[in-house]
Enzyme design. Structure first.
Site, PDB file in Angstrom:
ATOM      1  N   ARG A   1      -8.230   0.984  -8.903  1.00 18.15           N
ATOM      2  CA  ARG A   1      -8.288   1.703  -7.621  1.00 18.15           C
ATOM      3  C   ARG A   1      -9.310   1.051  -6.712  1.00 18.15           C
ATOM      4  O   ARG A   1     -10.329   0.555  -7.185  1.00 18.15           O
ATOM      5  CB  ARG A   1      -8.762   3.144  -7.834  1.00 18.15           C
ATOM      6  CG  ARG A   1      -7.740   4.113  -8.351  1.00 18.15           C
ATOM      7  CD  ARG A   1      -8.406   5.473  -8.571  1.00 18.15           C
ATOM      8  NE  ARG A   1      -8.883   6.072  -7.336  1.00 18.15           N
ATOM      9  CZ  ARG A   1      -8.130   6.810  -6.518  1.00 18.15           C
ATOM     10  NH1 ARG A   1      -6.889   7.047  -6.813  1.00 18.15           N
ATOM     11  NH2 ARG A   1      -8.631   7.321  -5.410  1.00 18.15           N
TER      12      ARG A   1
ATOM     13  N   HIS B   1     -12.304  -9.972 -11.897  1.00 17.27           N
ATOM     14  CA  HIS B   1     -10.942 -10.220 -11.408  1.00 17.27           C
ATOM     15  C   HIS B   1     -10.395 -11.459 -12.117  1.00 17.27           C
ATOM     16  O   HIS B   1     -11.097 -12.468 -12.230  1.00 17.27           O
ATOM     17  CB  HIS B   1     -10.974 -10.434  -9.891  1.00 17.27           C
ATOM     18  CG  HIS B   1      -9.608 -10.649  -9.321  1.00 17.27           C
ATOM     19  ND1 HIS B   1      -8.700  -9.619  -9.164  1.00 17.27           N
ATOM     20  CD2 HIS B   1      -8.977 -11.770  -8.899  1.00 17.27           C
ATOM     21  CE1 HIS B   1      -7.575 -10.103  -8.662  1.00 17.27           C
ATOM     22  NE2 HIS B   1      -7.717 -11.405  -8.491  1.00 17.27           N
TER      23      HIS B   1
END
Ligand code: GAR
Length: 201
Positions: free
Chosen positions: A91, A109
């Site tokens: 989110r 990431h």
């Protein structure tokens, strides 16, 4: 030791890597809480098996994104958290959240940012045709994977890679990089100069 909170949505392998490094005495931090936005996240089970406090805060139970973000921040504050590590937390966090933890929210990431932000980063890398990819740990700002980069690790892309094989190669590096960055932060060695992050030796 630095009190940290880990936000998760799924499998929890990065949470496990951080917890294992702390347990091994490699990182001067302690995990105060693991919080998921999804009740079925495997990460919650894994955290509880390690004896960590782990619970779900479900966005559906709040009237707005702002209300959810505030509840999440409040829960982390209540647990005494000073650093928030997103580990597969799917989110975006708004300003309401980030203002509560200035300079103290980090994310991992699975690409070499600023290339391939957002979802399915490993598939994006394969489709683009890059020869190297990797992972990035960065400070979180209100954008999507746009905050100042703290550290990166590189892996080669192989001719026969699928999104799955590339993801597995990157994941192995994630599990090494994320605990290392948390160690640097816990040791107070990380300094932000504009967009550049300096890690003192
Ligand atoms: C990891 O590969 C992480 O980099 C990625 O999700 C996976 C979570 O795995 N995060 C993102 O794509 C964020 N945009 P895990 O739950 O086993 O740690």
């Amino acid at each position: 030791t630095l009190p940290i909170g880990i936000l998760v949505s799924g499998r929890g392998s990065n949470m496990e890597a951080i917890a294992a490094a702390i347990e091994a005495g490699e990182v001067p931090a302690r995990i105060q809480a693991v919080i998921s936005d999804r009740p079925e996240a495997r990460a919650l089970e894994l955290a509880r098996e390690r004896g960590l406090k782990a619970f779900c805060l479900a966005p559906g139970e709040y009237p707005s994104r702002q209300a959810y973000d505030l509840a999440l921040a409040t829960a982390l504050k209540k647990e005494g958290v000073e650093l928030v590590a997103l580990a597969g937390f799917m989110r975006l966090l708004g300003r309401e959240f980030l203002e509560q933890f200035p300079g103290a929210v980090i994310n991992i990431h699975p690409a070499l940012l600023p290339a391939f932000p957002g979802l399915n980063a490993q598939r994006q890398a394969l489709e683009y045709g890059v020869k190297f990819s990797g992972c990035t740990v960065h400070f979180v700002d209100a954008g999507m994977d746009t905050g100042p980069i703290i550290a990166q690790a590189v892996v080669p892309v192989r001719n026969d890679d699928t999104p799955e094989t590339l993801a597995a190669r990157i994941l192995a590096e994630e599990h090494r990089l994320y605990p290392r960055v948390i160690k640097w932060l816990a040791e107070g060695r990380v300094e932000l100069r504009g967009r550049r992050v300096i890690v003192r030796s």
